[in-house]
Enzyme design. Sequence first.
Site, mmCIF file in Angstrom:
data_model
loop_
_atom_site.group_PDB
_atom_site.id
_atom_site.type_symbol
_atom_site.label_atom_id
_atom_site.label_comp_id
_atom_site.label_asym_id
_atom_site.label_seq_id
_atom_site.Cartn_x
_atom_site.Cartn_y
_atom_site.Cartn_z
ATOM 1 N N TRP A 1 0.827 -1.176 -0.038
ATOM 2 C CA TRP A 1 -0.013 -0.251 -0.090
ATOM 3 C C TRP A 1 0.973 1.224 0.069
ATOM 4 O O TRP A 1 0.510 2.258 -0.562
ATOM 5 C CB TRP A 1 -0.995 -0.046 1.294
ATOM 6 C CG TRP A 1 -1.602 1.294 1.409
ATOM 7 C CD1 TRP A 1 -2.983 1.386 1.022
ATOM 8 C CD2 TRP A 1 -1.612 2.392 2.152
ATOM 9 N NE1 TRP A 1 -3.585 2.632 1.187
ATOM 10 C CE2 TRP A 1 -2.620 3.379 1.908
ATOM 11 C CE3 TRP A 1 -0.279 2.798 2.898
ATOM 12 C CZ2 TRP A 1 -2.704 4.358 2.496
ATOM 13 C CZ3 TRP A 1 -0.402 4.110 3.322
ATOM 14 C CH2 TRP A 1 -1.351 4.929 3.150
ATOM 15 N N HIS A 2 2.151 1.333 0.729
ATOM 16 C CA HIS A 2 2.905 2.177 0.934
ATOM 17 C C HIS A 2 3.468 2.674 -0.535
ATOM 18 O O HIS A 2 3.997 4.019 -0.590
ATOM 19 C CB HIS A 2 3.915 2.211 1.872
ATOM 20 C CG HIS A 2 3.260 2.562 3.118
ATOM 21 N ND1 HIS A 2 2.589 1.346 4.116
ATOM 22 C CD2 HIS A 2 3.354 3.552 4.024
ATOM 23 C CE1 HIS A 2 2.222 1.970 5.167
ATOM 24 N NE2 HIS A 2 2.626 3.262 5.254
ATOM 25 N N GLY A 3 3.662 1.865 -1.379
ATOM 26 C CA GLY A 3 4.344 2.048 -2.709
ATOM 27 C C GLY A 3 4.612 1.283 -3.507
ATOM 28 O O GLY A 3 4.762 -0.103 -3.212
#
Length: 473
Positions: free
Chosen positions: A321-323
């Site tokens: 989700w973060h990248g």
Amino acid sequence: MIFSSLLFLFRFLPAVLIVYYIVPRSIRNLVLLLFSLLFYAWGEPVYILLMLVSILVSYAGGIVVDSQKKKGNEGRAKAALIVSSVISLSLLGFFKYADFAINTVNGLTGAGFELLHLALPIGISFYTFQTMSYTIDVYRGEAQVQKNLISFGAYVTMFPQLIAGPIVQYKTIDQQLRCRKETSEQFALGIHRFMIGLGKKVLLANNAGVLWEAVRAMSYEQLPVLTAWIGLAAYAFQLYFDFSAYSDMAIGLGHMFGFRFLENFNYPYISKSITEFWRRWHISLGTWFRDYVYIPLGGNRVGTLRHIRNIFVVWLLTGFWHGANWNFVIWGIYYGVLLFVEKFFLGKYLKKLPAIFQHVYCLFFVLIGWNLFVFDDMKLGLGFMRALFGGYGQGFVNQETIYLLYNNVILLAILMLGSTRLPKKLGDRLCAALKGSDVAIILVKNIFYAAVFLLSVAWLVDASFNPFLYFRF
């Protein structure tokens, strides 16, 4: 446009507040929607269409889910939920992860597919999770269907938390969207909370970031061990004060408009375990994965193997989700492993240690995690990791380290103390000492907040370094 900018502080925010409070209550959601679209369009004029599509898909999905459930058509309601969620996730996947997927295929097969080079829509990870929470909550019967498109659009686009959270689950502000009462007390609380966030961002996070960037620019092969750890600690403080400041400002702005958003940080760096750390860091994201992934998979109410699977699924998704990069995937797996070890082996022994050893254990592994997190280029990340442990034979300290400490010792001390409850305790003690004199308490508080604001503005006038780290996530 970011909250810690002169444009926002002296033009956008005053304008939206004036219009919001002079119009009738019946159209205040419309004012929020229009100004939020303007706020987003300031930085992403093209991708505003993507956001509108996301709004319409989830709005229609919620209506279909609700109508089918009322008719007793559980299967059709679930199908509508799935369709809405798949469309939302597909939009997120295409714009955020398409090039990552192409790169991975090219690396594995030797194919030469061209990258799309799509710009990442700001805040898409946050508002996608919000729209999904709405349709899921309606399906579960935990929220009423929202038939007013304006109100639903205001929920999705609400500029205080649009860009970097906190992730606001629809069920937590359902009633506030329909009927809320703004008060002067709540507005004042919002101003105070916003000022705290502004100070944390401008005076603490930005200066920690300058220190980190100075260390990061050095040659890792010649980087003394202590210098490397000082730099990594500076990044840890920058990330915390940057992101928690944004959450503070978002919560404060929410109060100004009559909303009460849930807290997103609770002094994570005072934690004594990784499990506790993730109860205190980015609470809204952890809550989202708990409510919509971990518990539906069975949580810890299943057999050991499935429980372990659930932990790793959640943390693989958290990292992703973060990248769209492998360092985030590895970072997620890293925390999955640590939480697995604490849950099944280490936790009971850790609790028996003196508190100081528990803190050191937690902070050590958190800092190593930030090393994985910060470097998109894994080769650079491994190089910096090597420097942390003297892998280049560069020694523990040198004259540059002493100079760095001499110039930043006060900053580092403020950052350390600011990440604990101590400032709040001191403030509470001061208020207790002035108990019985409400005028004195109000005067002291207002002088403090005014000083924070003036110092922040003075810093911003000449500042060239003013990023918001979580915009890219």
